[in-house]
Design a protein around this motif. Structure first.
Motif, PDB file in Angstrom:
ATOM      1  N   TYR A   1       8.065   5.120  -9.068  1.00 51.68           N
ATOM      2  CA  TYR A   1       7.374   3.916  -8.598  1.00 51.68           C
ATOM      3  C   TYR A   1       7.718   2.700  -9.458  1.00 51.68           C
ATOM      4  O   TYR A   1       7.972   1.612  -8.936  1.00 51.68           O
TER       5      TYR A   1
ATOM      6  N   LEU B   1      -3.360  -1.036 -12.127  1.00 52.05           N
ATOM      7  CA  LEU B   1      -1.924  -1.194 -12.387  1.00 52.05           C
ATOM      8  C   LEU B   1      -1.630  -2.115 -13.574  1.00 52.05           C
ATOM      9  O   LEU B   1      -0.461  -2.351 -13.896  1.00 52.05           O
TER      10      LEU B   1
ATOM     11  N   PRO C   1       0.809  -1.219   0.000  1.00 56.08           N
ATOM     12  CA  PRO C   1       0.000   0.000   0.000  1.00 56.08           C
ATOM     13  C   PRO C   1       0.846   1.276   0.000  1.00 56.08           C
ATOM     14  O   PRO C   1       1.978   1.278   0.483  1.00 56.08           O
TER      15      PRO C   1
ATOM     16  N   ARG D   1      -2.865  -7.387  -7.406  1.00 59.77           N
ATOM     17  CA  ARG D   1      -3.098  -5.964  -7.110  1.00 59.77           C
ATOM     18  C   ARG D   1      -4.225  -5.415  -7.961  1.00 59.77           C
ATOM     19  O   ARG D   1      -4.806  -6.146  -8.775  1.00 59.77           O
TER      20      ARG D   1
ATOM     21  N   GLU E   1       4.778   1.649   0.578  1.00 56.15           N
ATOM     22  CA  GLU E   1       5.304   2.394  -0.579  1.00 56.15           C
ATOM     23  C   GLU E   1       5.256   3.906  -0.300  1.00 56.15           C
ATOM     24  O   GLU E   1       4.492   4.659  -0.914  1.00 56.15           O
TER      25      GLU E   1
ATOM     26  N   VAL F   1       9.215  -0.559  -7.471  1.00 55.05           N
ATOM     27  CA  VAL F   1       8.414  -1.764  -7.291  1.00 55.05           C
ATOM     28  C   VAL F   1       9.152  -2.994  -7.855  1.00 55.05           C
ATOM     29  O   VAL F   1       9.119  -4.084  -7.274  1.00 55.05           O
TER      30      VAL F   1
END
Ligand code: GLU
Length: 224
Positions: A180, A202, A12, A198, A45, A184
């Protein structure tokens, strides 16, 4: 030979309390990992300090605990992972894939031939060097014209040509923060994550992440 242990995760962004969409991702990733006796990791995150809401991370953690969604191991905080992101950038630079970019967003909008799903498509302006007299702002990765293709656990076959969909994308922003997309990938690899469950928002980021994994020589996780 026994099957590889599933390593799932929930990642998250502490930009507010756990909302319904995130909760679906949390429950989905938890159930798919646990039904196989796998691990379920938690990564906060908090990569983008201006977007982090004070207290939100604690609120998310206590919601997960209250719901019985217990994670394995230590929580990974992206705000503490800059060295790993920098090392990945250096690896990509050594492979000749990274370039400095001087363009402002306004310049990209003005020069982009058509808007992409996620904003203007980078037209490649600084690929072959900075325009004379311009200073570097962001760091980008050069993307190939080939299609990235993968099988999503819900949506099936997904294909994207990065150069048409997003163009050379940012690894490090003009404000110095890592993107990001890079973080990730570096974190999923470092934590041994092999199953990513997820939100569907995304889905269009996944080809960029698969491309980065491939550039870094990583194994590609399963995406759902
Ligand atoms: N931090 C992202 C979010 O909260 C999720 C990233 C991911 O699962 O890859 O939307």
């Amino acid at each position: 030979m026994s099957a590889e242990k599933v390593v799932g995760r929930f990642a998250p962004s502490p930009t507010g309390p756990l909302h319904f969409g995130s909760l679906v991702a949390a429950v989905g990733s938890y159930c798919l990992a646990r039904r196989e006796g796998g691990l379920w990791l938690l990564r906060m995150e908090d990569l983008d300090p201006p977007r982090v809401v004070p207290g939100a991370a604690d609120e998310i953690l206590s919601s997960l605990e209250r719901l019985g969604l217990h994670w394995d191991g230590e929580i990974v905080w992206q705000s503490q992972r800059s060295e790993a992101y920098l090392a990945a950038v250096e690896t990509l630079r050594d492979k000749g894939l990274v370039f400095d970019c001087a363009c402002t967003r306004k310049e990209i909008i003005l020069s982009a031939p058509h808007p992409g799903e996620e904003g203007p498509i980078y037209p490649g302006t600084c690929r072959r060097g900075l325009p004379v007299g311009r200073k570097p702002r962001a760091l980008r990765i050069e993307v190939p014209p080939e299609q990235v293709s993968f099988s999503d656990g819900v949506f099936g076959r997904v294909q994207q040509v990065l150069v048409d969909a997003v163009g050379d994308f940012i690894l490090r922003r003009a404000d110095g923060l890592f993107a990001y997309q890079l973080a990730v990938v570096v974190d999923d690899e470092a934590e041994g994550v092999n199953q990513v469950v997820r939100g569907a928002d995304l889905l269009s980021s996944t080809p960029r992440q698969i491309f980065l994994h491939a550039c870094l020589g990583n194994r590609i996780p399963e995406y759902i």
